[in-house]
Design an enzyme around this catalytic site. Structure first.
Site, PDB file in Angstrom:
ATOM      1  N   ASP A  90      21.195 -24.173 -23.711  1.00 52.05           N
ATOM      2  CA  ASP A  90      20.948 -22.808 -23.266  1.00 52.05           C
ATOM      3  C   ASP A  90      21.707 -21.843 -24.160  1.00 52.05           C
ATOM      4  O   ASP A  90      22.673 -22.221 -24.837  1.00 52.05           O
ATOM      5  CB  ASP A  90      21.348 -22.630 -21.807  1.00 52.05           C
ATOM      6  CG  ASP A  90      22.851 -22.729 -21.595  1.00 52.05           C
ATOM      7  OD1 ASP A  90      23.425 -23.757 -22.011  1.00 52.05           O
ATOM      8  OD2 ASP A  90      23.463 -21.795 -21.032  1.00 52.05           O
ATOM      9  N   GLU A 124      25.358 -23.832 -19.648  1.00 55.54           N
ATOM     10  CA  GLU A 124      26.751 -23.584 -20.029  1.00 55.54           C
ATOM     11  C   GLU A 124      27.064 -22.099 -20.101  1.00 55.54           C
ATOM     12  O   GLU A 124      28.122 -21.643 -19.648  1.00 55.54           O
ATOM     13  CB  GLU A 124      27.039 -24.258 -21.376  1.00 55.54           C
ATOM     14  CG  GLU A 124      28.522 -24.305 -21.742  1.00 55.54           C
ATOM     15  CD  GLU A 124      29.027 -23.055 -22.440  1.00 55.54           C
ATOM     16  OE1 GLU A 124      30.257 -22.845 -22.469  1.00 55.54           O
ATOM     17  OE2 GLU A 124      28.186 -22.271 -22.949  1.00 55.54           O
TER      18      GLU A 124
END
Length: 455
Positions: free
Chosen positions: A93, A158
């Site tokens: 991400d 994250e």
């Protein structure tokens, strides 16, 4: 030709594939905030990792749901009997683009400019994903396989800090257990300077609210004796630093000295975009202040804006305070100290409320052991430069979870995210030589660690 030079040539031959990989990854808008990008983008990125790491030689590569709703990608490539196990970490991400008008290249299109590759996630953390892939492909091409057991864990949220993988790891310890863990989400001190991040500051955050009046009151009629929560908040926040800018929270030591690589003032000023003529805060070196000492930051305040403000004593004020802390103090200890420091200094009997928002412990990575020594030699041969160690001002709570779950594992933080990458900002980029050298270092490490025979 030496084995290092031979493997170096193989990695170099794979860099066109690395660029193609990164271009495909950057084009996937994998922001884990679904108010910004649809969830299908993260699902597409997870599928991409499954396909590519399977092609690179891992088996049983799949995506698993974590408690925050994101999916982590994991897989394994069993090594020879008796060989050590290495867990490779990355996250797929990315941060939102922020101000797209501030980008000089298309946000979601990998673009070469001045020798660097630009695009959101080019460094953080998709460049690290590509470095992992390139290392594995190089070993498969050069040696026909892997010298040890390889495990992969790729996180899907994250950047949101919602803790999905942090909750997943303890519940799936057997799946991820390893002798050494490579957390690829940091970077070198500078381009071409191989660096392990050996310390991460912890973090604690609190919200402070002060109230004095039931409503705002006219400053001409009541200003002076009327208790002003905004002034009270200014005084309260000012107590977090001395006149030199050193953090001064009661009970928190602010005198430690960093023993690793130095961070020259000029380099920091350039990296931090400090305006000409503005002095740096604090006594001591930049490295001391950034990696070995606490730092208090006011993240935000709720007070009237200048535009549209009225001639009134305000009824209340609020602020969010973050305290970064070096290894040696737990997040709970620091949060307790911060709360008590603020509570004792609330002026004039103002009504107050202090809410605990977040806390994450600091982390110390491996500084010795067979994996550390194998990594040192691998980094120095790959980059042809002595390896340095540095701290990081940011926090990666997952590292503490990994250390608690796998207490005997050597955990090392590395990556392609050197300061010029501008991660989390517009115009993020990566130097392709960092991907190439890091991939070579990782391939050399895996070979040398497997041969160390002391795991």
């Amino acid at each position: 030709m030496s084995s290092v030079d031979s493997l170096r040539g193989v990695v170099a031959s794979l860099m066109s594939q690395a660029r193609a990989d990164l271009a495909e990854l950057v084009a996937i808008r994998s922001v884990a905030n679904h108010d910004v990008e649809p969830p299908e983008e993260c699902a597409k990125a997870a599928r991409w990792l499954i396909d590519r790491f399977t092609e690179a030689g891992l088996s049983e590569v799949t995506a698993a749901l974590t408690p925050d709703g994101s999916r982590c990608v994991h897989g394994v490539a069993p090594g020879p009997p008796g060989s050590p196990t290495v867990l490779l970490y990355c996250h797929y991400d990315v941060q939102p683009p922020l101000d797209e008008n501030a980008w000089v290249t298309p946000v979601w299109e990998l673009t070469e400019r001045d020798g660097r590759w630009y695009g959101r996630g080019a460094a953080d953390c998709k460049g690290n994903i590509v470095a992992h892939l390139t290392a594995l492909r190089a070993l498969a091409k050069h040696d026909g396989g892997f010298p040890c057991t390889i495990k992969l864990i790729a996180e899907g949220s994250e950047e949101q800090g919602t803790g999905g993988l942090e909750a997943f790891v303890p519940e799936h310890a057997e799946l991820l257990a390893a002798d050494a863990i490579l957390v690829a989400d940091t970077g070198n001190f500078a381009v071409g300077v191989p660096t392990l991040t050996t310390a991460l500051r912890g973090m604690t955050t609190v919200d402070v609210r002060l109230a004095a009046l039931s409503s705002p009151m006219h400053s001409g009629m009541f200003g002076g004796p009327a208790p002003d929560p905004v002034v009270g908040m200014v005084q309260l926040l000012a107590s977090l630093h001395d006149e030199h800018g050193n953090t001064t929270v009661d009970g928190i030591d602010a005198t430690e000295v960093w023993q690793g690589v130095d961070y020259p003032d000029d380099a920091f000023r350039a990296d931090a975009n400090v305006l000409d003529g503005v002095e740096l805060m604090g006594d001591g070196t930049v490295a001391d202040l950034l990696w070995a000492r606490p730092s208090a930051t006011v993240l935000g305040m709720d007070i009237p804006s200048v535009t549209g403000s009225a001639a009134a004593v305000q009824a209340m004020a609020a602020a969010r305070v973050s305290l970064r802390l070096p290894p040696g103090t737990t997040a709970r200890q620091a949060q307790d100290a911060l709360v008590e420091h603020l509570r004792r200094r609330v002026p004039w009997g103002l009504r107050y409320r202090i809410d605990r928002v977040a806390a994450g412990d600091p982390f110390i990575g491996s500084l010795d052991g067979p994996a550390f020594e194998a990594m040192r030699s691998a980094m120095e041969d790959a980059f042809k430069h002595p390896m340095a160690t540095e701290g990081q001002g940011g926090s990666i709570p997952l590292c503490t979870v990994l250390a608690d779950t796998f207490p005997t594992a050597e955990i090392m933080l590395l990556g392609v995210e050197e300061p010029r990458c501008l991660i989390h900002a517009p115009n993020e980029s990566v130097d392709p030589s960092e991907i190439e050298h890091l991939a070579l270092a990782e391939a050399l490490f895996l070979t040398r660690y497997a041969a160390s025979g002391d795991t």
